[in-house]
Design a protein around this motif. Sequence first.
Motif, short mmCIF file in Angstrom:
data_model
loop_
_atom_site.label_atom_id
_atom_site.label_comp_id
_atom_site.label_asym_id
_atom_site.label_seq_id
_atom_site.Cartn_x
_atom_site.Cartn_y
_atom_site.Cartn_z
N ILE A 30 0.92 -1.20 -0.08
CA ILE A 30 0.01 0.17 -0.05
C ILE A 30 0.78 1.18 -0.03
CG2 ILE A 30 -1.85 1.26 1.54
CD1 ILE A 30 -2.67 -1.46 2.54
N PRO A 31 0.72 2.26 -0.82
CA PRO A 31 1.54 3.32 -0.83
C PRO A 31 1.51 4.22 0.32
CG PRO A 31 -0.32 3.78 -2.38
CD PRO A 31 -0.40 2.28 -1.91
N ARG A 32 2.65 4.77 0.89
CA ARG A 32 2.91 5.70 1.92
C ARG A 32 2.60 7.33 1.29
NH1 ARG A 32 4.42 3.89 6.44
NH2 ARG A 32 4.76 1.57 6.50
N PRO A 33 2.35 8.05 2.10
CA PRO A 33 2.24 9.57 1.57
C PRO A 33 3.34 9.97 0.78
CG PRO A 33 1.26 9.25 3.83
CD PRO A 33 1.85 8.17 3.42
N ASP A 34 4.71 9.48 1.21
CA ASP A 34 5.94 9.92 0.73
C ASP A 34 5.99 9.38 -0.88
OD1 ASP A 34 6.38 11.17 3.01
OD2 ASP A 34 7.75 9.57 3.93
N ASP A 35 5.39 8.42 -1.29
CA ASP A 35 5.38 7.80 -2.32
C ASP A 35 4.69 8.78 -3.47
OD1 ASP A 35 6.67 5.84 -1.36
OD2 ASP A 35 4.57 4.45 -1.22
N PHE A 36 3.96 9.86 -3.13
CA PHE A 36 3.25 10.70 -4.26
C PHE A 36 4.52 11.81 -4.19
CE2 PHE A 36 0.04 8.12 -2.34
CZ PHE A 36 -0.78 7.89 -3.09
N ASP A 37 4.88 12.05 -5.28
CA ASP A 37 6.09 12.68 -5.55
C ASP A 37 6.03 13.99 -6.22
OD1 ASP A 37 5.66 11.73 -7.74
OD2 ASP A 37 7.90 10.80 -7.98
N SER A 38 4.65 14.43 -6.43
CA SER A 38 4.30 15.88 -7.01
C SER A 38 4.65 16.98 -6.16
CB SER A 38 3.06 15.93 -7.53
OG SER A 38 2.55 17.16 -8.14
N ARG A 39 5.46 17.71 -6.70
CA ARG A 39 5.55 18.88 -5.74
C ARG A 39 4.71 19.90 -5.80
NH1 ARG A 39 10.96 18.41 -7.68
NH2 ARG A 39 12.48 17.17 -6.34
N ALA A 40 3.62 19.85 -6.68
CA ALA A 40 2.22 20.88 -6.59
C ALA A 40 1.51 20.54 -5.50
CB ALA A 40 1.74 20.50 -7.95
N ARG A 41 1.31 19.32 -4.88
CA ARG A 41 0.83 19.31 -3.43
C ARG A 41 1.24 19.93 -2.66
NH1 ARG A 41 0.34 13.92 -5.54
NH2 ARG A 41 -1.72 13.28 -6.30
N GLY A 42 0.51 20.09 -1.67
CA GLY A 42 1.12 20.76 -0.28
C GLY A 42 0.04 21.55 0.48
N PRO A 43 0.30 21.78 1.62
CA PRO A 43 -0.75 22.44 2.41
C PRO A 43 -0.89 24.07 1.92
CG PRO A 43 1.03 22.04 3.72
CD PRO A 43 1.28 21.34 2.52
N GLU A 44 0.07 24.55 1.10
CA GLU A 44 -0.05 25.80 0.86
C GLU A 44 -1.19 26.09 -0.53
OE1 GLU A 44 2.72 24.27 1.15
OE2 GLU A 44 3.59 25.38 2.75
N LEU A 45 -0.91 24.97 -1.17
CA LEU A 45 -2.04 24.85 -2.22
C LEU A 45 -3.41 24.48 -1.65
CD1 LEU A 45 -3.05 24.49 -5.42
CD2 LEU A 45 -2.36 22.00 -5.14
N THR A 46 -3.42 23.36 -0.98
CA THR A 46 -4.88 23.00 -0.40
C THR A 46 -5.54 24.33 0.76
OG1 THR A 46 -3.58 20.89 0.11
CG2 THR A 46 -5.61 21.28 1.04
N ALA A 47 -4.66 25.05 1.44
CA ALA A 47 -5.23 25.87 2.13
C ALA A 47 -5.84 27.02 1.12
CB ALA A 47 -4.29 26.63 2.90
N ARG A 48 -5.29 27.24 0.06
CA ARG A 48 -5.77 28.31 -0.92
C ARG A 48 -6.96 27.97 -1.67
NH1 ARG A 48 -0.73 29.56 0.14
NH2 ARG A 48 0.08 31.61 0.13
N VAL A 49 -6.78 26.80 -2.10
CA VAL A 49 -8.16 26.23 -2.69
C VAL A 49 -9.54 25.93 -1.76
CG1 VAL A 49 -9.05 24.34 -4.22
CG2 VAL A 49 -6.89 24.88 -4.63
#
Lengths: 389, 146
Positions: free
Chosen positions: A13-32
């Motif tokens: 089962i993948p772990r959070p670190d396996d998702f490597d897109s740098r586009a994700r992140g709380p800075e994006l999540t908080a704005r959307v």
Amino acid sequence: MRLPTVADIERRIPRPDDFDSRARGPELTARVGTALGICFAVCFLTGMWSHLQYSTPGWLTLSPNPTQLYRWTQGLHIVSGTAAIPLLLVKLWSVFPRLFIRPGRGARALVVEALERVSIAALMGATFFMLASGTLNIIGWYPWEFSFRRTHEAVAWVAIGALLVHIGVKLPVIRTALGAPVEHAEHDLDPSAPTRRSVLLAAFAASGLAVVLTAGQTVPWLRRVSAFSVRPGDGPQDLPVNRTAAGAGTAKTALDPAWRLELVAGDRTVSLSRDELLAMPQSTHRLPIACVEGWSRNATWTGVPLRDLLALVGADADSDVVVRSLQTRGAFGSSRVVGNVAKDGRTMLALALNGATLDIDHGYPARLIAPNRPGVFQTKWINRIEVGA
Amino acid sequence: MRAVRGLLVALGVGCGLWGVWLMRDFTREQLTSEAFWLAGGVVLHDAVLAPVVVGIGYAASRVLPAHWRSATATAFVVWGTLTVAFLPVLSGQGGKPGNDTILGKPYVLSWVVLTLVLAAYAGVAALLRRRQARSSDMKTLHGSGS
């Protein structure tokens, strides 16, 4: 060959670190998420306002003014819900790796993790429910067993409640993320990859496009652009129809020459033919039909003010009135007009629309039209008006 | 901040309980149907939609030429989210018999046009990006030559 153990499966089962897109992140999540939260707040408040029109509590007197108020609030309700869909999908994409966080050790960590997961599941479930049931109600498809209006209202409270809990839990993360620059510190290590800024802009663009491509059903100058609006805006006499005469079972009765309008106040009854109604002083007003499905359109209505009809049976202009329809099928076969709406000069029994005799699908021989009122209460094919009922 | 957070959580729990209270007289059949729709969206997203999108993103990052990646991602975000938003009108369901004032537009055609427009956007943006990258390469080349 041995069977896989639990540990083997867990490793796959993948772990959070396996998702490597740098586009994700709380800075994006908080704005959307902030934009999404604003949409949900507008959608919730306008939705509750609409529920108050349907079941008005005793402490509230609904006013006929401002004329276009319900048109605006319900238009905003559908617009904000539509705008939320792209934002929600991008926000969920940005946090998807967190689904694979393994809970920490110890009972306390497990309980905290479980509580947070339950609140997120409630938020997601309720949010999907609201957007799905709302958009399906707009097209008139009901593939479920519950009452749309009551369930859409109850789940709205669950959704807004789960959202408030979520904001309460995440407030420190949100504040830090909104204060930080949006871009990942190492985004230029892979200059061809999508950046957070590009995803954020795409989310806002999609949200705006979703609105522009649908809102023409309530914003006249967007009509030609809104290729995906449910109501193109055409119809008999340039006005869309929700329930046709055939659908309401009035196709024959509405055209019967023996039709009479019965005005009833206590033991006084006055009966009027359409010609007698046309012989009374007529007034003309520009008023909207504004439906709960979020479409609306202004039209020019001509008819007899309701208060003039009340005077014929000796009733006060500000009497509470019930108007009844010939319709034999479907809900909303009658509606209540409270005194302060009844006495308004623009509340009338309409006989003509946009300069021509009322079309049968718009309620011929006579229909109610009043300012600031949901479309379903603009009763069509009226044959009876009861005062003080 | 602690007080604000506590207030938000308490208010949220209160709203949620009020919502549940409003369902108190729903029949078993209604509640079952409601539960299906509440859980259905979560399952559909977490088990189907999200893994598919992650898979597409993974494949795109390895298959697409560098200057195509960002433009394609932007077009895909807009296309994918709008497609989901327009699923009801694209479904061919709903409407009312004998009433052509509802659902009276060629939605599938519009969706094809939307798809083509976004594909064209991705193509143009990718070409611009390649030209930009080349001209900056040239600058670097000239810079090192002088």
